[in-house]
Design an enzyme around this catalytic site. Sequence first.
Site, PDB file in Angstrom:
ATOM      1  CG  HIS A 219     -40.194  -3.670 -29.625  1.00 23.11           C
ATOM      2  ND1 HIS A 219     -38.843  -3.449 -29.609  1.00 23.11           N
ATOM      3  CD2 HIS A 219     -40.644  -3.405 -28.372  1.00 23.11           C
ATOM      4  CE1 HIS A 219     -38.485  -3.085 -28.389  1.00 23.11           C
ATOM      5  NE2 HIS A 219     -39.553  -3.036 -27.619  1.00 23.11           N
TER       6      HIS A 219
ATOM      7  CD  GLU B 246     -46.907  -1.804 -23.041  1.00 30.04           C
ATOM      8  OE1 GLU B 246     -47.159  -2.576 -22.090  1.00 30.04           O
ATOM      9  OE2 GLU B 246     -46.500  -0.655 -22.886  1.00 30.04           O
TER      10      GLU B 246
HETATM   11  N1  ACO Z   1     -49.850  -1.216 -36.215  1.00 37.53           N
HETATM   12  C1  ACO Z   1     -49.836  -0.892 -37.503  1.00 37.53           C
HETATM   13  N2  ACO Z   1     -48.729  -0.524 -38.182  1.00 37.53           N
HETATM   14  C2  ACO Z   1     -47.586  -0.484 -37.494  1.00 37.53           C
HETATM   15  C3  ACO Z   1     -47.523  -0.801 -36.133  1.00 37.53           C
HETATM   16  C4  ACO Z   1     -48.714  -1.178 -35.492  1.00 37.53           C
HETATM   17  N3  ACO Z   1     -48.747  -1.511 -34.212  1.00 37.53           N
HETATM   18  N4  ACO Z   1     -46.246  -0.659 -35.716  1.00 37.53           N
HETATM   19  C5  ACO Z   1     -45.546  -0.250 -36.764  1.00 37.53           C
HETATM   20  N5  ACO Z   1     -46.356  -0.145 -37.844  1.00 37.53           N
HETATM   21  C6  ACO Z   1     -45.962   0.218 -39.199  1.00 37.53           C
HETATM   22  C7  ACO Z   1     -45.920   1.728 -39.392  1.00 37.53           C
HETATM   23  O1  ACO Z   1     -47.152   2.246 -39.777  1.00 37.53           O
HETATM   24  C8  ACO Z   1     -44.883   1.841 -40.475  1.00 37.53           C
HETATM   25  O2  ACO Z   1     -45.472   1.491 -41.707  1.00 37.53           O
HETATM   26  P1  ACO Z   1     -45.195   2.358 -43.031  1.00 37.53           P
HETATM   27  O3  ACO Z   1     -43.705   2.262 -43.240  1.00 37.53           O
HETATM   28  O4  ACO Z   1     -46.012   1.664 -44.051  1.00 37.53           O
HETATM   29  O5  ACO Z   1     -45.633   3.753 -42.698  1.00 37.53           O
HETATM   30  C9  ACO Z   1     -43.878   0.739 -40.139  1.00 37.53           C
HETATM   31  O6  ACO Z   1     -44.620  -0.236 -39.422  1.00 37.53           O
HETATM   32  C10 ACO Z   1     -42.722   1.207 -39.293  1.00 37.53           C
HETATM   33  O7  ACO Z   1     -43.247   1.963 -38.183  1.00 37.53           O
HETATM   34  P2  ACO Z   1     -42.363   2.901 -37.296  1.00 37.53           P
HETATM   35  O8  ACO Z   1     -43.279   3.825 -36.555  1.00 37.53           O
HETATM   36  O9  ACO Z   1     -41.249   3.511 -38.073  1.00 37.53           O
HETATM   37  O10 ACO Z   1     -41.719   1.859 -36.324  1.00 37.53           O
HETATM   38  P3  ACO Z   1     -41.111   2.184 -34.929  1.00 37.53           P
HETATM   39  O11 ACO Z   1     -39.981   1.281 -34.729  1.00 37.53           O
HETATM   40  O12 ACO Z   1     -40.844   3.633 -34.776  1.00 37.53           O
HETATM   41  O13 ACO Z   1     -42.349   1.828 -33.976  1.00 37.53           O
HETATM   42  C11 ACO Z   1     -43.660   1.258 -32.169  1.00 37.53           C
HETATM   43  C12 ACO Z   1     -42.293   1.068 -32.847  1.00 37.53           C
HETATM   44  C13 ACO Z   1     -43.814   2.713 -31.755  1.00 37.53           C
HETATM   45  C14 ACO Z   1     -43.712   0.371 -30.930  1.00 37.53           C
HETATM   46  C15 ACO Z   1     -44.788   0.857 -33.157  1.00 37.53           C
HETATM   47  O14 ACO Z   1     -44.642  -0.489 -33.549  1.00 37.53           O
HETATM   48  C16 ACO Z   1     -46.179   1.144 -32.606  1.00 37.53           C
HETATM   49  O15 ACO Z   1     -46.666   2.269 -32.731  1.00 37.53           O
HETATM   50  N6  ACO Z   1     -46.849   0.094 -31.984  1.00 37.53           N
HETATM   51  C17 ACO Z   1     -48.151   0.299 -31.394  1.00 37.53           C
HETATM   52  C18 ACO Z   1     -48.025   0.922 -30.009  1.00 37.53           C
HETATM   53  C19 ACO Z   1     -47.455  -0.056 -29.000  1.00 37.53           C
HETATM   54  O16 ACO Z   1     -47.809  -1.221 -28.955  1.00 37.53           O
HETATM   55  N7  ACO Z   1     -46.530   0.467 -28.179  1.00 37.53           N
HETATM   56  C20 ACO Z   1     -45.857  -0.306 -27.140  1.00 37.53           C
HETATM   57  C21 ACO Z   1     -44.482  -0.675 -27.569  1.00 37.53           C
HETATM   58  S1  ACO Z   1     -43.669  -1.723 -26.429  1.00 37.53           S
HETATM   59  C22 ACO Z   1     -43.031  -0.686 -25.254  1.00 37.53           C
HETATM   60  O17 ACO Z   1     -42.704   0.445 -25.496  1.00 37.53           O
HETATM   61  C23 ACO Z   1     -42.968  -1.152 -23.896  1.00 37.53           C
END
Ligand code: ACO
Length: 360
Positions: free
Chosen positions: A243, A302
């Site tokens: 998140h 989610e």
């Molecule tokens: N699985 C694997 N790796 C992850 C995940 C995940 N679910 N979430 C973040 N990371 C990792 C990224 O790969 C990144 O790693 P790196 O620095 O080694 O490349 C690091 O964590 C940071 O990721 P960002 O994309 O910069 O984090 P951000 O804050 O933008 O992402 C998000 C938030 C989009 C929710 C992300 O955690 C994600 O993609 N989760 C999966 C999709 C999901 O569950 N979405 C629903 C969110 S809840 C809502 O919107 C209601």
Amino acid sequence: MKSGLEDVVAAETVLSDVDGKNGRLIVRGVSLDDLVAGSRYEDVLELLFDGFFAGAAPLAAQLGAARVEVFAHLASADAALLRLPPVEAMRALLARVGDGDDLASALRLVAAPAVFTAGLLRLKDGRAPLAPDPALSHAADTLRMVTGSMPSAQQVAALDRYLVTVADHGLNASTFAARVVASTQAGLTSSVLAALSALKGPLHGGAPGPVLDMLDAAGSPASAPAWLEGALANGERLMGFGHRVYRVRDPRADALKGAVRGLASSGAIDPARLALAEAVEAAALDLLKRKKPDRPLDTNVEFYTALLLEALGFPREAFTCVFAMGRVGGWIAHAREQALDGRLIRPMSIYVGPRADVAA
Ligand code: ACO
């Protein structure tokens, strides 16, 4: 600049507070725990809309009447519209609801995602949509229109808990989109359409369908750890985890897990499905801790949403529509707050392309 506007404050709001450090959510002064304890979606709407519209509570009867009013738009759903994914078909119908900034317009926009989703799912299956029953609660009527039978009290309570849990959540991407559009004075319908368009992406409200795909692919509790490790090694994101704001467990995950456990104890969820989900969650958390030690990644809203909506009879391709049924209340309240008190949202960008006036 901050990539993704991370940590940037872009609005003041009286609507909700997301405390990412401590894993707490407050909606208009009420904690999520208190909010989900027995509230119907209508109660939360009253809370969110208070002060933003002339004439308000009680809203249940007015919302029932709004469901009846928007039902007529389903007659315009043609074959081309029915070929679209549910969220896109629902968005197309939503554009026809009309505009206005009064309570009646707002309630039509709240009613529309539920009535349209239920009707579209039936039309896609070659069945006639079921007309709304304005005497029922919003959650009960929604389930009845989707499944064709009267839901149990426990099913209604589970959908209410879901809708209440997701009704508002700070300046998430879809709510920000709603506020940007509202800041131009474009009106509530345009704000809700923009928000819905932002919601449908897999990084935001499009995640719960893929959560079920992940459970299916993981197969069994025994095979889950290896499958998850492979997915992560392939650069995939584990859906339902991580998140932007929460650095600890998303409090909404536990609110929904409680509802899922309740449904499981009454036999509405196959215990093997719940056991698989719990095993996948545990394996994913362990894996993310080991492979992404610099980024605290925990379960988000989610993950258990997926199990809950599956148990309530919603097809996975319509999960984002159900999210919209709840979040639409927050979008509208934020759009009103922005339109009433805010200025045009117009940030700056840094130009990093070539400059015509600089000689090569
Ligand atoms: N699985 C694997 N790796 C992850 C995940 C995940 N679910 N979430 C973040 N990371 C990792 C990224 O790969 C990144 O790693 P790196 O620095 O080694 O490349 C690091 O964590 C940071 O990721 P960002 O994309 O910069 O984090 P951000 O804050 O933008 O992402 C998000 C938030 C989009 C929710 C992300 O955690 C994600 O993609 N989760 C999966 C999709 C999901 O569950 N979405 C629903 C969110 S809840 C809502 O919107 C209601």
